[in-house]
Enzyme design. Structure first.
Site, PDB file in Angstrom:
ATOM      1  N   GLU A 125     -13.030  -2.059  11.695  1.00 19.70           N
ATOM      2  CA  GLU A 125     -12.943  -1.093  10.556  1.00 19.70           C
ATOM      3  C   GLU A 125     -13.942  -1.496   9.623  1.00 19.70           C
ATOM      4  O   GLU A 125     -14.528  -0.703   9.048  1.00 19.70           O
ATOM      5  CB  GLU A 125     -11.710  -1.485   9.918  1.00 19.70           C
ATOM      6  CG  GLU A 125     -11.414  -0.712   8.580  1.00 19.70           C
ATOM      7  CD  GLU A 125     -10.212  -0.817   7.579  1.00 19.70           C
ATOM      8  OE1 GLU A 125      -9.323  -1.467   8.387  1.00 19.70           O
ATOM      9  OE2 GLU A 125     -10.070  -0.527   6.635  1.00 19.70           O
ATOM     10  N   ASP A 136      -9.217  -8.462   3.045  1.00 23.25           N
ATOM     11  CA  ASP A 136      -8.619  -7.272   4.193  1.00 23.25           C
ATOM     12  C   ASP A 136      -9.779  -7.254   5.274  1.00 23.25           C
ATOM     13  O   ASP A 136     -10.646  -6.413   5.065  1.00 23.25           O
ATOM     14  CB  ASP A 136      -8.461  -6.226   3.283  1.00 23.25           C
ATOM     15  CG  ASP A 136      -8.016  -5.001   4.310  1.00 23.25           C
ATOM     16  OD1 ASP A 136      -7.594  -5.374   5.236  1.00 23.25           O
ATOM     17  OD2 ASP A 136      -8.244  -3.697   3.917  1.00 23.25           O
ATOM     18  N   GLU A 173       0.820  -1.150  -0.252  1.00 24.29           N
ATOM     19  CA  GLU A 173       0.189  -0.140  -0.179  1.00 24.29           C
ATOM     20  C   GLU A 173       0.859   1.217  -0.030  1.00 24.29           C
ATOM     21  O   GLU A 173       0.500   2.118   0.732  1.00 24.29           O
ATOM     22  CB  GLU A 173      -1.030   0.056   1.325  1.00 24.29           C
ATOM     23  CG  GLU A 173      -2.270  -0.909   1.005  1.00 24.29           C
ATOM     24  CD  GLU A 173      -3.169  -0.681   2.102  1.00 24.29           C
ATOM     25  OE1 GLU A 173      -2.897  -0.305   3.069  1.00 24.29           O
ATOM     26  OE2 GLU A 173      -4.487  -1.015   1.769  1.00 24.29           O
TER      27      GLU A 173
HETATM   28  O1  GCW Z   1      -7.422  -2.723   6.258  1.00 27.20           O
HETATM   29  C1  GCW Z   1      -6.554  -1.661   5.384  1.00 27.20           C
HETATM   30  C2  GCW Z   1      -6.667  -0.305   6.190  1.00 27.20           C
HETATM   31  C3  GCW Z   1      -5.585   0.588   6.143  1.00 27.20           C
HETATM   32  C4  GCW Z   1      -4.455  -0.298   6.928  1.00 27.20           C
HETATM   33  C5  GCW Z   1      -4.207  -1.413   5.961  1.00 27.20           C
HETATM   34  C6  GCW Z   1      -3.297  -2.413   6.568  1.00 27.20           C
HETATM   35  C7  GCW Z   1      -2.857   0.236   8.379  1.00 27.20           C
HETATM   36  O2  GCW Z   1      -7.838   0.013   5.354  1.00 27.20           O
HETATM   37  O3  GCW Z   1      -5.871   1.655   6.961  1.00 27.20           O
HETATM   38  O4  GCW Z   1      -3.407   0.526   7.104  1.00 27.20           O
HETATM   39  O5  GCW Z   1      -5.503  -2.295   5.892  1.00 27.20           O
HETATM   40  O6  GCW Z   1      -3.587  -3.375   7.229  1.00 27.20           O
HETATM   41  O7  GCW Z   1      -2.046  -2.299   6.381  1.00 27.20           O
END
Ligand code: GCW
Length: 672
Positions: free
Chosen positions: A366, A338, A265
């Site tokens: 989240e 995720d 990311e």
């Molecule tokens: O779930 C996603 C989130 C990000 C997060 C990323 C990760 C810390 O939207 O905010 O960043 O995963 O796990 O690295």
């Protein structure tokens, strides 16, 4: 005047109560009974153990209990042996865990299992996504308890008190590590001011057996050291990290190690320099090794042009099996995408044979309604831990693939992304405290059942609100029938309800953009990476819906062992809960119950909404058993959850209906 005074008094006491009720978590003040504690050794941890017994003893009045540190080969690292009136362990930490287990059993009416009790995982860690400015990525309970923007380096008495309460709560459920900052790591965390604050935090956590770790930015040598490169094979870069690690250990001698999000990311990583994850992780591991530190290297990787994001972590890491140093653990999210409300387990569990792998769960909600929804995540984690990978034939469940039962991993660990903030109740929602609790309990014992965890948590958190009793709790009366039983049922059903009203049948990643709260299956602005948009995942068109991950599609199923691979591949044997995760199907596909896929989808969304309404009814009757603050706060949350559940159902059904072109069944509440 009288009215004013009394309403001030009311406000004051309710504020006080609020603070107490929230802060105490599952460790609520009890009227203790007398107990004699015999303990020949001394240490700050043993002092705490002794004090806890005196403060909370609910067993036979005047009993004598001995705490004995003695080497016993059957007892592992933090484990203990609990028999009648003796707690024995190899370390003072083991004694403390034994004390908490004993007290928990007294309060919950549980039977100590007796004999040796060893933790499933050696490292049981909370990951805080806290930024140096005090904000928290995906945090819904206020700002960081560790860092702040104003006056960042002064340590106040309140700070210390909070860190101590935090440490105690963790110790009581067996958590022994905290990563103090976000995986999207600011390089600043490695500067002296922050390290010195971390040192104070470590000193408060230490007596409770909680070690601290830091997330590091892979490009720190560039941003802090003024280097042109952070290439892990560059000798100057290696030397920079070695020095930095040495400096950290001179400040915090029992520092735990690094958590790293690299080449993921947009975070810098070894791939920026044409190197592999192993090159990057090993370089840091070599720096930490002389001090016994760990590297937790995350496998959360995906990129814009991958035909199926779900496959990338496996594809990148499998070829590196056996290439990592012993003090590296690969940290893998429970599912391949995720932290969705439901995912099959990541195929990276039960894949590598020569590399330590640790599960990463997300305690912060989240994708599960932030601090609004009541969702007990234990059932989701249990589902993951109990999933059979078939790595070594039947019974190779994720728990056994990661806790060292199947392969003797050098290190075993498990992490949970924390949901803790400065909110009075710590987690933003009283029921979110149960997720912190459940994570710790499962990390200690990965065979625990969610029903037991919920049972314990409710008893510890709510019993005694209506009547301050001491001594053995009585769980036979009204309280059990009218509060414990229905509330426990609500908790156990809560995750499935969320799956139903958000992403039934294996749908995933169709939430609104960025905020990840509420529906957004339509969201796909021009120019945005497709793998960030919901249509990439649901693939809805007039032909049908779902992501084809079968052999004919992306072939992600081939990352799983047989017979699972074929089971997922075949639409007739694929569990319906994963149907649209693995298959793209026409709207009139016949489900097992004879309904069309479209009708089934409609009914599931509707069921989810109705489940939330049932939760409201359950909680509405909880008034007599809970203090008014907590009662009203939870009631309010459930109201908001119901509104959002209806929104999910209406939005998704109306959006998908333009493709299905089929009517919504007559007995489902009309979308408005
Ligand atoms: O779930 C996603 C989130 C990000 C997060 C990323 C990760 C810390 O939207 O905010 O960043 O995963 O796990 O690295």
């Amino acid at each position: 005047m009288k009215v004013i005074i009394s309403s001030f008094f009311f406000l004051f006491t309710s504020l006080l109560l609020h603070a107490q009720n929230g802060h105490q978590l599952w460790l609520r003040d009890k009227k203790a009974l007398p107990v004699h504690v015999i303990c020949k050794q001394n240490s700050p941890t043993l002092t705490i153990a002794r004090q806890e017994l005196h403060d909370s003893w609910q067993g036979a009045p005047g009993a004598t209990i001995s705490l004995i540190i003695k080497k016993d080969r059957a007892v592992k690292v933090d484990g203990f042996k609990l028999n009648e009136n003796v707690i024995q362990a190899n370390t003072d930490k083991g004694i403390l865990y034994g004390v908490y287990e004993l007290l928990r059993n007294q309060q919950t009416g549980g039977k100590p299992k007796g004999g040796v009790d060893n933790p499933s995982y050696q490292f049981r860690i909370l990951d805080h996504w806290d930024n140096p400015d005090g904000s928290i990525e995906r945090g819904y309970a206020g700002n960081s308890i560790f860092w702040r923007k104003q006056d960042p380096f002064t340590v106040t008495d309140e700070d210390k008190k909070l860190w101590q309460e935090y440490a105690r709560a963790n110790a009581s459920i067996g958590i022994n590590g905290s990563v103090l900052n976000n995986v999207n790591a600011s390089p600043m965390i490695l500067t002296p001011d922050y390290l010195n604050r971390a040192k104070v935090i470590a000193s408060l956590l230490r007596p409770y057996g909680v070690k601290i770790y830091l997330s590091v930015n892979f490009a720190s040598p560039v941003s802090l050291g003024g280097f042109k490169t952070a290439d892990p094979l560059d000798p100057a870069v290696m030397a920079w990290w070695k020095n930095k690690v040495k400096e950290i250990y001179s400040i915090i001698p029992d520092f735990g190690g690094f958590l790293v999000k690299a080449s993921s990311e947009g975070q810098p990583g070894p791939q920026n320099y044409g190197r592999t994850h192993a090159d990057g992780a090993n370089m840091l591991a070599d720096a930490l090794n002389p001090f016994g530190g760990l590297v937790m290297w995350r496998a959360f990787v995906y990129s814009a042009n991958n035909e199926d994001r779900a496959k990338q972590a496996y594809d990148e890491f499998m070829p590196l099996d056996g290439k990592f140093r012993d003090n590296v653990i690969i940290q893998v999210k429970n599912g391949p995408i995720d932290f969705q409300a439901r995912e099959p387990f990541s195929p990276l569990f039960g894949a590598m044979k020569k590399t330590s792998v640790m599960p990463e769960f997300q305690v912060t909600q989240e994708y599960l309604g932030h601090a609004v929804y009541v969702v007990f995540l234990s059932t989701m984690w249990e589902e993951c831990l109990q999933s059979d990978t078939y790595q070594q034939g039947k019974g190779s469940i994720v728990a056994r693939c990661t806790d060292g039962s199947i392969f003797p991993q050098k290190n075993t660990a498990i992490a949970g992304v924390s949901n803790i903030g400065l909110d009075t109740n710590w987690c933003g929602n009283h029921f979110a405290q149960a997720n912190w609790y459940a994570f710790g309990r499962l990390a200690w014992n990965d065979t625990l059942k969610s029903g037991q965890i919920a049972d314990e948590w409710i008893k510890l958190t709510f019993y005694g609100d209506s009547s301050q009793k001491s001594g053995e709790a009585d769980y036979t009366g009204d309280w059990t029938k009218n509060f414990l039983v229905p509330v426990k049922q609500m908790m156990i059903d809560s995750r499935e309800a969320a799956v139903n009203f958000m992403t039934p049948l294996g749908l995933h990643h169709i939430m609104s953009a960025n905020g990840h709260y509420g529906p957004g299956p339509w969201w796909a602005p021009k120019g945005i990476r497709p793998d960030w948009t919901p249509p990439y995942y649901h693939q809805a068109s007039t032909n049908g819906i779902g992501f084809d991950r079968t052999k004919k599609g992306s072939d992600a199923i081939s990352q799983y062992h047989e017979p699972l691979s074929s089971e997922f591949n075949n639409v007739a044997t694929c569990p319906e809960k994963f149907l649209l995760w693995f298959h793209h199907l026409p709207w009139d596909y016949k489900m097992k119950d004879g309904r069309t896929l479209w009708d089934d989808l409609c009914y599931r969304y509707d069921t989810g909404v109705n489940q939330v309404r049932e939760f409201q009814k359950i909680w509405d009757k909880a008034g007599p058993f809970v203090d008014s603050t907590r009662f009203m706060e939870v009631q309010r949350k459930l109201r908001e959850q119901e509104i959002n559940a209806v929104l999910w159902k209406d939005a998704c059904l109306l959006y998908f209906q333009q493709f299905s072109r089929m009517p919504i069944p007559y007995d489902i509440e009309r979308p408005v």
